[in-house]
Design an enzyme around this catalytic site. Structure first.
Site, PDB file in Angstrom:
ATOM      1  N   ASP A   1       0.690  -1.225   0.080  1.00 55.39           N
ATOM      2  CA  ASP A   1      -0.052   0.091  -0.113  1.00 55.39           C
ATOM      3  C   ASP A   1       1.015   1.322  -0.197  1.00 55.39           C
ATOM      4  OD1 ASP A   1      -2.264   1.337  -0.083  1.00 55.39           O
ATOM      5  OD2 ASP A   1      -2.585   1.349   2.156  1.00 55.39           O
TER       6      ASP A   1
ATOM      7  N   ASN B   1     -10.069  -3.005  -6.927  1.00 52.91           N
ATOM      8  CA  ASN B   1      -9.424  -2.176  -7.669  1.00 52.91           C
ATOM      9  C   ASN B   1      -9.908  -2.023  -9.154  1.00 52.91           C
ATOM     10  OD1 ASN B   1      -6.451  -3.082  -6.261  1.00 52.91           O
ATOM     11  ND2 ASN B   1      -7.537  -1.433  -5.692  1.00 52.91           N
TER      12      ASN B   1
HETATM   13  C1  FPP Z   1      -1.440   0.259  -3.536  1.00 50.70           C
HETATM   14  O1  FPP Z   1      -1.330   1.614  -3.498  1.00 50.70           O
HETATM   15  C2  FPP Z   1      -1.141  -0.693  -4.555  1.00 50.70           C
HETATM   16  C3  FPP Z   1      -1.785  -1.119  -5.445  1.00 50.70           C
HETATM   17  C4  FPP Z   1      -3.183  -1.022  -5.662  1.00 50.70           C
HETATM   18  C5  FPP Z   1      -1.146  -1.865  -6.824  1.00 50.70           C
HETATM   19  C6  FPP Z   1       0.130  -2.632  -6.310  1.00 50.70           C
HETATM   20  C7  FPP Z   1       0.805  -2.866  -7.565  1.00 50.70           C
HETATM   21  C8  FPP Z   1       2.068  -2.613  -7.584  1.00 50.70           C
HETATM   22  C9  FPP Z   1       3.223  -2.551  -6.622  1.00 50.70           C
HETATM   23  C10 FPP Z   1       2.669  -2.712  -8.993  1.00 50.70           C
HETATM   24  C11 FPP Z   1       2.509  -3.790  -9.795  1.00 50.70           C
HETATM   25  C12 FPP Z   1       2.708  -5.431  -8.960  1.00 50.70           C
HETATM   26  C13 FPP Z   1       3.493  -6.329  -9.439  1.00 50.70           C
HETATM   27  C14 FPP Z   1       3.543  -7.536  -8.301  1.00 50.70           C
HETATM   28  C15 FPP Z   1       4.188  -6.363 -10.694  1.00 50.70           C
HETATM   29  P1  FPP Z   1      -2.339   2.865  -3.620  1.00 50.70           P
HETATM   30  O2  FPP Z   1      -2.225   3.225  -4.921  1.00 50.70           O
HETATM   31  O3  FPP Z   1      -3.704   2.121  -3.195  1.00 50.70           O
HETATM   32  O4  FPP Z   1      -1.813   3.726  -2.724  1.00 50.70           O
HETATM   33  P2  FPP Z   1      -2.411   4.987  -1.981  1.00 50.70           P
HETATM   34  O5  FPP Z   1      -3.269   4.232  -0.976  1.00 50.70           O
HETATM   35  O6  FPP Z   1      -1.399   5.707  -1.267  1.00 50.70           O
HETATM   36  O7  FPP Z   1      -3.212   5.646  -2.957  1.00 50.70           O
END
Ligand code: FPP
Length: 241
Positions: free
Chosen positions: A20, A68
């Protein structure tokens, strides 16, 4: 008092991570949200390699939840672009580290090119005897249980399963990857104290470590801190020690 003996493994056998804070990291750096996801790939690479090196047997990364899908289409497209790039570019590293790739989640909404790359990489790494890495993509814990319950109900309807014979093991057997050990350690970054529909059945007795750093800055030292925290926990599984 801990029952741990001097020869017992202290490190977690199985680890799950809620990655996250990509968006927050990007915002703080004055960048677009997607730049956070891009940088998040570096943290994925480090975590996979370090966990394999430290002898973890199973690692589950929450890459894209069922919820998502409600994000802006542009962000979804860019996330899947990154995912595809990861699957193409990390194959050598997965092979070198003897990592076997798996997918946890529903396939229905994934595009043919994402499915193709996932299937190819899973097939290529199927013979690897090291850590199993499951990418949770289009994954939801409630949806996983609903899918399992449907499969069980079909057996009851067909007369091949007596409802009275349904046990915890029946439910476990209908999870996406029943062969994976339940996470010993659940790590969540960016300071949030939530499960967010991740591995609801499997985290029943997981130790939870919340790291304050956002996922793009999560490095080997933060993973080591999580493992050290885990090493200090006394696991009782509801019993009295
Ligand atoms: C949460 O951060 C993260 C995600 C929804 C996606 C995670 C994906 C990656 C790290 C890249 C792709 C993964 C792989 C395994 C290749 P957020 O966007 O919810 O952050 P925020 O809460 O600060 O807005």
């Amino acid at each position: 008092m801990s029952t741990r003996g001097p020869n017992d493994l202290v490190g977690p056998r199985s680890v799950a991570v809620i990655m996250d804070g990509n968006g927050r990291w990007a915002k703080r750096a004055g960048l677009e949200r997607i730049r956070g996801h891009e940088r998040g790939i570096d943290a994925v690479r480090t975590t996979v390699t370090e966990c394999a090196r430290l002898g973890v047997q199973a690692l589950v990364l929450y890459a894209f939840s069922e919820e998502n899908w409600a994000r802006p289409q542009r962000e979804i497209d860019l996330l899947f672009k990154l995912l595809k790039r990861f699957l193409r570019e990390e194959r050598d590293t997965l092979m070198q580290n003897r990592v076997r790739l798996l997918h946890s989640g529903r396939r229905a909404r994934l595009s043919p090119d994402v499915l193709g790359l996932l299937d190819e990489t899973m097939a290529m790494t199927a013979g690897n005897d090291g850590m199993r890495l499951s990418l949770a993509i289009s994954y939801g814990g409630r949806q996983e249980l609903a899918d399992g319950v449907q499969a069980i109900a079909r057996q009851v309807q067909a007369g091949t399963l007596d409802p009275a014979a349904i046990t915890e093991e029946t439910i476990r057997a209908h999870l996406y990857h029943p062969e994976l050990p339940d996470p010993d350690l659940l790590i969540r970054t960016a300071g949030e104290m939530r499960i967010s529909n991740f591995l609801l059945w499997q985290v029943s007795y997981a130790e939870i470590h919340v790291s304050d750093v956002c996922w793009p800055e999560f490095g080997a030292e933060h993973l080591a801190a999580a493992f050290a925290d885990y090493g200090r926990r006394v696991r009782k599984f509801g019993k009295v020690l």
